[in-house]
Design an enzyme around this catalytic site. Structure first.
Site, PDB file in Angstrom:
ATOM      1  N   GLN A 290       0.828  -1.205   0.000  1.00 30.65           N
ATOM      2  CA  GLN A 290       0.000   0.000   0.000  1.00 30.65           C
ATOM      3  C   GLN A 290       0.864   1.256   0.000  1.00 30.65           C
ATOM      4  O   GLN A 290       0.343   2.368  -0.078  1.00 30.65           O
ATOM      5  CB  GLN A 290      -0.907  -0.005   1.229  1.00 30.65           C
ATOM      6  CG  GLN A 290      -1.869  -1.180   1.280  1.00 30.65           C
ATOM      7  CD  GLN A 290      -2.544  -1.303   2.627  1.00 30.65           C
ATOM      8  OE1 GLN A 290      -3.480  -0.576   2.934  1.00 30.65           O
ATOM      9  NE2 GLN A 290      -2.053  -2.218   3.458  1.00 30.65           N
ATOM     10  N   ASN A 291       2.167   1.084   0.100  1.00 35.74           N
ATOM     11  CA  ASN A 291       3.083   2.216   0.192  1.00 35.74           C
ATOM     12  C   ASN A 291       3.438   2.758  -1.190  1.00 35.74           C
ATOM     13  O   ASN A 291       3.426   2.028  -2.179  1.00 35.74           O
ATOM     14  CB  ASN A 291       4.349   1.806   0.942  1.00 35.74           C
ATOM     15  CG  ASN A 291       4.046   1.350   2.355  1.00 35.74           C
ATOM     16  OD1 ASN A 291       3.040   1.769   2.942  1.00 35.74           O
ATOM     17  ND2 ASN A 291       4.880   0.489   2.900  1.00 35.74           N
TER      18      ASN A 291
ATOM     19  N   HIS B  28      -1.430   1.307  -4.322  1.00 34.22           N
ATOM     20  CA  HIS B  28      -1.852   2.709  -4.291  1.00 34.22           C
ATOM     21  C   HIS B  28      -0.985   3.598  -5.168  1.00 34.22           C
ATOM     22  O   HIS B  28      -0.943   4.822  -4.977  1.00 34.22           O
ATOM     23  CB  HIS B  28      -1.849   3.238  -2.851  1.00 34.22           C
ATOM     24  CG  HIS B  28      -2.906   2.619  -1.992  1.00 34.22           C
ATOM     25  ND1 HIS B  28      -2.785   2.486  -0.615  1.00 34.22           N
ATOM     26  CD2 HIS B  28      -4.116   2.082  -2.303  1.00 34.22           C
ATOM     27  CE1 HIS B  28      -3.871   1.909  -0.128  1.00 34.22           C
ATOM     28  NE2 HIS B  28      -4.693   1.640  -1.137  1.00 34.22           N
TER      29      HIS B  28
ATOM     30  N   CYS C 247      -0.195  14.365 -16.582  1.00 33.83           N
ATOM     31  CA  CYS C 247      -0.994  15.543 -16.875  1.00 33.83           C
ATOM     32  C   CYS C 247      -2.432  15.094 -17.088  1.00 33.83           C
ATOM     33  O   CYS C 247      -2.697  14.259 -17.960  1.00 33.83           O
ATOM     34  CB  CYS C 247      -0.468  16.257 -18.121  1.00 33.83           C
ATOM     35  SG  CYS C 247      -1.505  17.640 -18.641  1.00 33.83           S
TER      36      CYS C 247
ATOM     37  N   CYS D 243      -3.626  16.488 -21.013  1.00 32.38           N
ATOM     38  CA  CYS D 243      -3.193  15.877 -22.274  1.00 32.38           C
ATOM     39  C   CYS D 243      -2.718  14.442 -22.124  1.00 32.38           C
ATOM     40  O   CYS D 243      -2.462  13.758 -23.115  1.00 32.38           O
ATOM     41  CB  CYS D 243      -2.099  16.718 -22.938  1.00 32.38           C
ATOM     42  SG  CYS D 243      -0.500  16.661 -22.085  1.00 32.38           S
TER      43      CYS D 243
ATOM     44  N   CYS E 145       3.056  20.569 -16.747  1.00 33.58           N
ATOM     45  CA  CYS E 145       3.244  19.830 -17.996  1.00 33.58           C
ATOM     46  C   CYS E 145       3.990  20.711 -18.999  1.00 33.58           C
ATOM     47  O   CYS E 145       3.638  21.881 -19.197  1.00 33.58           O
ATOM     48  CB  CYS E 145       1.883  19.411 -18.548  1.00 33.58           C
ATOM     49  SG  CYS E 145       1.966  18.594 -20.155  1.00 33.58           S
TER      50      CYS E 145
ATOM     51  N   CYS F 287       1.253  21.477 -22.051  1.00 32.76           N
ATOM     52  CA  CYS F 287       0.061  22.326 -21.935  1.00 32.76           C
ATOM     53  C   CYS F 287       0.028  23.157 -20.658  1.00 32.76           C
ATOM     54  O   CYS F 287      -0.965  23.825 -20.374  1.00 32.76           O
ATOM     55  CB  CYS F 287      -1.202  21.469 -22.048  1.00 32.76           C
ATOM     56  SG  CYS F 287      -1.324  20.183 -20.789  1.00 32.76           S
TER      57      CYS F 287
ATOM     58  N   SER G  78      -2.657  -1.734   9.472  1.00 32.98           N
ATOM     59  CA  SER G  78      -3.773  -1.938  10.397  1.00 32.98           C
ATOM     60  C   SER G  78      -4.989  -2.522   9.695  1.00 32.98           C
ATOM     61  O   SER G  78      -5.999  -2.796  10.332  1.00 32.98           O
ATOM     62  CB  SER G  78      -4.154  -0.606  11.051  1.00 32.98           C
ATOM     63  OG  SER G  78      -4.536   0.338  10.064  1.00 32.98           O
TER      64      SER G  78
ATOM     65  N   ASN H 161       3.063  -6.985  13.299  1.00 35.08           N
ATOM     66  CA  ASN H 161       2.574  -5.650  13.613  1.00 35.08           C
ATOM     67  C   ASN H 161       2.922  -5.288  15.049  1.00 35.08           C
ATOM     68  O   ASN H 161       3.008  -6.167  15.917  1.00 35.08           O
ATOM     69  CB  ASN H 161       1.056  -5.559  13.438  1.00 35.08           C
ATOM     70  CG  ASN H 161       0.636  -4.989  12.093  1.00 35.08           C
ATOM     71  OD1 ASN H 161       1.300  -4.124  11.533  1.00 35.08           O
ATOM     72  ND2 ASN H 161      -0.475  -5.483  11.578  1.00 35.08           N
TER      73      ASN H 161
END
Length: 243
Positions: A101-102, A119, A127, A130, A148, A151, A190, A214
Site C-alpha cells: 500500500q506504500n 496505491h 498531466c 493531455c 506539464c 500544456c 492496520s 505488527n
C-alpha cells in the site's frame, strides 16, 4: 517473544507453495517515513478530505501540492533491514511477491523484484489534461508545483487519492498474485483502508494461512501466527532461520 513463534512462522513459510506479502505504512516508519495516521504523520498536518482526494486536486491543485511537496521527502528514504529481509525471503523462494500500500518504492530499493504498488507510487506523474507522463527526475528538477511541458497544466503524481478507484490493471495484477497464494505475510498495516483491507480475508477465505507482523495486531481472528514488534526486528529474527 518466544522463539517457537518464529520457528512456527518460518516453518509455515517453508511449507507454503506460494507465499505473498501485504505491506503497509508500518514497514517504512523505520526508514524515517511517519505513518500517515500517526502522531507526526501527514494527516496530522493536512486534512485528508481537503488534500487527499482527486476532487480536491482538480479544484485546487496548487493547494494540494503543499501536501504533496512534503510527501516528496519520502522518495529520498532508504530501505531498512526489514525491506531487505523481505527481499531475502523472495530470493530464497519463500515469497513469490509483495502487494504494498506504500508509495515510496522502498521494497524495490531493498531488492524485491515482484511488487504490486496497490496505491501507485511517486516515481511518475501525469498531466490530467493531455495525458503526458513525466518521471520523478523531471519533477525534482522543476519548481513546485510541476507543470506539464506541453500544456502547462499542474501535474498529478501517479498515486491513488481517496476518492479514486484502484486501476483495473493493478486489481488484475493483485488478483493474479493472490489466485495461487496459500500464505499471506501481513506486515505494518492496520488493515483499515479499503479495498486493500479485504486482501487478508480473501486469502483466509480461500483456505490460506495468515502470518501477521505488527506492533499492534489487527488480524487476531484469522492469523495463525502473530509476531508482535518492530518490523525490522521481527523480520531479522525470521531471516536468521534461512542460514
Amino acid at each position: 517473544m518466544a522463539e517457537d513463534l518464529f520457528d512456527k512462522a518460518f516453518a509455515l513459510l517453508q511449507k507454503s507453495r506460494n507465499g505473498v506479502a501485504l505491506t503497509g505504512a508500518g514497514v517504512s516508519t523505520e526508514s524515517g517515513i511517519p505513518d500517515f495516521r500517526g502522531k507526526d504523520g501527514l494527516w496530522s498536518r493536512y486534512d485528508p478530505i481537503e488534500y487527499g482526494t482527486l476532487g480536491a486536486f482538480r479544484a485546487n491543485p496548487e493547494k494540494v501540492w503543499r501536501m504533496l511537496a512534503a510527501l516528496l521527502d519520502a522518495v529520498d528514504a532508504e530501505p531498512n533491514p526489514g525491506h531487505r529481509a523481505l527481499a531475502a525471503l523472495e530470493q530464497h523462494g519463500l515469497l513469490s511477491g509483495i502487494i504494498t500500500q506504500n508509495i515510496d518504492c522502498l521494497h524495490q530499493k531493498g531488492g524485491s523484484n515482484n511488487v504490486v504498488e496497490f496505491h501507485g507510487s511517486l516515481q511518475t506523474f501525469s498531466c490530467l489534461s493531455c495525458g503526458a507522463s513525466y518521471n520523478l527526475a523531471f519533477v525534482k528538477a522543476s519548481s513546485l508545483p510541476p507543470h506539464c511541458a506541453s500544456c502547462n497544466v499542474i501535474l498529478k503524481p501517479d498515486i491513488i487519492f481517496f476518492d479514486e478507484p484502484i486501476p483495473d490493471l493493478v486489481l488484475a495484477s493483485t488478483e493474479q498474485m493472490l489466485a495461487a497464494a496459500d500464505l499471506l505475510l501481513v506486515a505494518g498495516t492496520s488493515c483499515q483502508v479499503q479495498p486493500a483491507a479485504r486482501i487478508p480475508f480473501i486469502v483466509f477465505n480461500r483456505g490460506g494461512t495468515i502470518i501477521e507482523i505488527n506492533r499492534e495486531p489487527a488480524l487476531d481472528q484469522i492469523a495463525t501466527v502473530t509476531l508482535q514488534g518492530n518490523f525490522s526486528t521481527v523480520m531479522g529474527r525470521l531471516v536468521e532461520r534461512l542460514t
